[in-house]
Design a protein around this motif. Structure first.
Motif, PDB file in Angstrom:
ATOM      1  N   ALA A  49     -14.786 -39.974   4.893  1.00 23.44           N
ATOM      2  CA  ALA A  49     -13.596 -40.712   4.470  1.00 23.44           C
ATOM      3  C   ALA A  49     -12.360 -39.956   4.933  1.00 23.44           C
ATOM      4  O   ALA A  49     -12.389 -38.730   5.050  1.00 23.44           O
ATOM      5  CB  ALA A  49     -13.562 -40.880   2.955  1.00 23.44           C
ATOM      6  N   SER A  50     -11.299 -40.699   5.178  1.00 26.93           N
ATOM      7  CA  SER A  50     -10.052 -40.069   5.607  1.00 26.93           C
ATOM      8  C   SER A  50      -8.871 -40.768   4.958  1.00 26.93           C
ATOM      9  O   SER A  50      -8.966 -41.932   4.532  1.00 26.93           O
ATOM     10  CB  SER A  50      -9.911 -40.110   7.126  1.00 26.93           C
ATOM     11  OG  SER A  50      -9.852 -41.444   7.582  1.00 26.93           O
ATOM     12  N   PHE A  67     -17.639 -44.634  -2.411  1.00 26.06           N
ATOM     13  CA  PHE A  67     -16.790 -43.436  -2.387  1.00 26.06           C
ATOM     14  C   PHE A  67     -15.321 -43.837  -2.322  1.00 26.06           C
ATOM     15  O   PHE A  67     -14.970 -44.860  -1.717  1.00 26.06           O
ATOM     16  CB  PHE A  67     -17.108 -42.581  -1.166  1.00 26.06           C
ATOM     17  CG  PHE A  67     -18.452 -41.902  -1.193  1.00 26.06           C
ATOM     18  CD1 PHE A  67     -19.414 -42.213  -2.136  1.00 26.06           C
ATOM     19  CD2 PHE A  67     -18.746 -40.909  -0.260  1.00 26.06           C
ATOM     20  CE1 PHE A  67     -20.646 -41.583  -2.148  1.00 26.06           C
ATOM     21  CE2 PHE A  67     -19.969 -40.260  -0.251  1.00 26.06           C
ATOM     22  CZ  PHE A  67     -20.927 -40.613  -1.198  1.00 26.06           C
ATOM     23  N   THR A  68     -14.487 -43.001  -2.919  1.00 21.22           N
ATOM     24  CA  THR A  68     -13.043 -43.222  -2.869  1.00 21.22           C
ATOM     25  C   THR A  68     -12.338 -41.906  -2.578  1.00 21.22           C
ATOM     26  O   THR A  68     -12.567 -40.909  -3.280  1.00 21.22           O
ATOM     27  CB  THR A  68     -12.512 -43.784  -4.202  1.00 21.22           C
ATOM     28  OG1 THR A  68     -13.189 -45.000  -4.515  1.00 21.22           O
ATOM     29  CG2 THR A  68     -11.014 -44.051  -4.110  1.00 21.22           C
ATOM     30  N   ILE A  69     -11.483 -41.917  -1.557  1.00 19.01           N
ATOM     31  CA  ILE A  69     -10.673 -40.746  -1.238  1.00 19.01           C
ATOM     32  C   ILE A  69      -9.274 -40.968  -1.806  1.00 19.01           C
ATOM     33  O   ILE A  69      -8.735 -42.083  -1.751  1.00 19.01           O
ATOM     34  CB  ILE A  69     -10.625 -40.478   0.283  1.00 19.01           C
ATOM     35  CG1 ILE A  69      -9.938 -39.139   0.579  1.00 19.01           C
ATOM     36  CG2 ILE A  69      -9.957 -41.628   1.032  1.00 19.01           C
ATOM     37  CD1 ILE A  69     -10.056 -38.701   2.039  1.00 19.01           C
ATOM     38  N   SER A  70      -8.719 -39.916  -2.373  1.00 25.07           N
ATOM     39  CA  SER A  70      -7.376 -40.017  -2.936  1.00 25.07           C
ATOM     40  C   SER A  70      -6.718 -38.646  -2.845  1.00 25.07           C
ATOM     41  O   SER A  70      -7.361 -37.662  -2.487  1.00 25.07           O
ATOM     42  CB  SER A  70      -7.423 -40.491  -4.389  1.00 25.07           C
ATOM     43  OG  SER A  70      -8.117 -39.556  -5.198  1.00 25.07           O
ATOM     44  N   ARG A  71      -5.439 -38.588  -3.186  1.00 25.45           N
ATOM     45  CA  ARG A  71      -4.747 -37.307  -3.113  1.00 25.45           C
ATOM     46  C   ARG A  71      -3.721 -37.200  -4.239  1.00 25.45           C
ATOM     47  O   ARG A  71      -3.240 -38.206  -4.753  1.00 25.45           O
ATOM     48  CB  ARG A  71      -4.057 -37.139  -1.762  1.00 25.45           C
ATOM     49  CG  ARG A  71      -2.909 -38.105  -1.556  1.00 25.45           C
ATOM     50  CD  ARG A  71      -2.325 -38.005  -0.184  1.00 25.45           C
ATOM     51  NE  ARG A  71      -1.179 -38.897  -0.057  1.00 25.45           N
ATOM     52  CZ  ARG A  71      -0.778 -39.417   1.090  1.00 25.45           C
ATOM     53  NH1 ARG A  71      -1.415 -39.118   2.208  1.00 25.45           N
ATOM     54  NH2 ARG A  71       0.278 -40.205   1.122  1.00 25.45           N
ATOM     55  N   VAL A  78      -6.793 -33.087  -2.369  1.00 20.53           N
ATOM     56  CA  VAL A  78      -7.422 -34.346  -1.984  1.00 20.53           C
ATOM     57  C   VAL A  78      -8.768 -34.426  -2.690  1.00 20.53           C
ATOM     58  O   VAL A  78      -9.476 -33.417  -2.809  1.00 20.53           O
ATOM     59  CB  VAL A  78      -7.612 -34.443  -0.456  1.00 20.53           C
ATOM     60  CG1 VAL A  78      -8.442 -35.657  -0.096  1.00 20.53           C
ATOM     61  CG2 VAL A  78      -6.266 -34.508   0.238  1.00 20.53           C
ATOM     62  N   TYR A  79      -9.098 -35.625  -3.143  1.00 22.29           N
ATOM     63  CA  TYR A  79     -10.334 -35.822  -3.892  1.00 22.29           C
ATOM     64  C   TYR A  79     -11.271 -36.777  -3.156  1.00 22.29           C
ATOM     65  O   TYR A  79     -10.842 -37.619  -2.373  1.00 22.29           O
ATOM     66  CB  TYR A  79     -10.029 -36.407  -5.277  1.00 22.29           C
ATOM     67  CG  TYR A  79      -9.094 -35.568  -6.103  1.00 22.29           C
ATOM     68  CD1 TYR A  79      -7.735 -35.866  -6.176  1.00 22.29           C
ATOM     69  CD2 TYR A  79      -9.565 -34.469  -6.817  1.00 22.29           C
ATOM     70  CE1 TYR A  79      -6.871 -35.101  -6.933  1.00 22.29           C
ATOM     71  CE2 TYR A  79      -8.699 -33.697  -7.582  1.00 22.29           C
ATOM     72  CZ  TYR A  79      -7.361 -34.017  -7.632  1.00 22.29           C
ATOM     73  OH  TYR A  79      -6.507 -33.247  -8.387  1.00 22.29           O
ATOM     74  N   LEU A  80     -12.545 -36.636  -3.455  1.00 21.47           N
ATOM     75  CA  LEU A  80     -13.530 -37.607  -3.003  1.00 21.47           C
ATOM     76  C   LEU A  80     -14.389 -37.951  -4.205  1.00 21.47           C
ATOM     77  O   LEU A  80     -15.170 -37.117  -4.669  1.00 21.47           O
ATOM     78  CB  LEU A  80     -14.411 -37.065  -1.870  1.00 21.47           C
ATOM     79  CG  LEU A  80     -15.398 -38.076  -1.296  1.00 21.47           C
ATOM     80  CD1 LEU A  80     -14.659 -39.188  -0.548  1.00 21.47           C
ATOM     81  CD2 LEU A  80     -16.400 -37.381  -0.363  1.00 21.47           C
TER      82      LEU A  80
END
Length: 123
Positions: A49-50, A67-71, A78-80
Motif C-alpha cells: 500500500a502507498s 488493508f488500510t494505509i493512513s498517516r 504512517v499506519y497499516l
C-alpha cells in the motif's frame, strides 16, 4: 539521515487484525510519498500500500478491502491496518519513504527504508 522505525508486527490467527506503525525521524509531509512493502520467504518484495503527499492511496489487489494505509502528520507516523488476515499475508513488512530534492538544478530521488517487522498469520 532519515530513520524509519516499524512496530506492531506479531503472530495472529487467520481472520485477525494487526496495525503496523512506521515512525519517521522527521516531518513525513516532507516526503513525496510513503508506502508499505512486504517480502515473504522465497518471494520477491511487493508493494502492499502507498500514500502520496496529497493523500492518494493505492493498494495491491491482494489486500484491497482488507488493508488500510493512513498517516498522522502530527506524530510523523504512517499506519497499516490489516483486517481479515490470511496465511498468505505472512511476511516481513517494511516501511518506505521517497523524496525528491533539487540538486544542481535537477531532481534527485531518494528512497529510505525501515528495518521491517515480522507478521505471521497462523491458519
Amino acid at each position: 539521515q532519515v530513520q524509519l522505525v516499524e512496530s506492531g508486527g506479531g503472530l495472529v490467527q487467520a481472520g485477525g487484525f494487526l496495525r503496523l506503525s512506521c515512525e519517521a525521524s522527521r516531518d513525513i509531509f516532507s516526503f513525496n510519498g510513503m508506502a508499505w512493502y512486504r517480502q515473504a520467504p522465497g518471494k520477491q518484495r511487493e508493494l502492499v500500500a502507498s500514500i502520496t503527499k496529497g493523500g492518494v492511496t493505492n493498494y495491491a489487489d491482494s489486500v484491497k478491502g482488507r488493508f488500510t494505509i493512513s498517516r498522522d502528520n502530527a506524530k510523523n507516523t504512517v499506519y497499516l491496518e490489516m483486517n481479515s488476515l490470511k496465511s498468505e499475508d505472512t511476511a516481513v513488512y517494511c516501511c518506505n519513504a521517497d523524496e525528491v530534492k533539487a540538486e544542481n538544478g535537477r531532481p534527485s530521488w531518494y528512497s529510505y527504508w525501515g528495518q521491517g517487522t515480522q507478521v505471521t498469520v497462523s491458519s
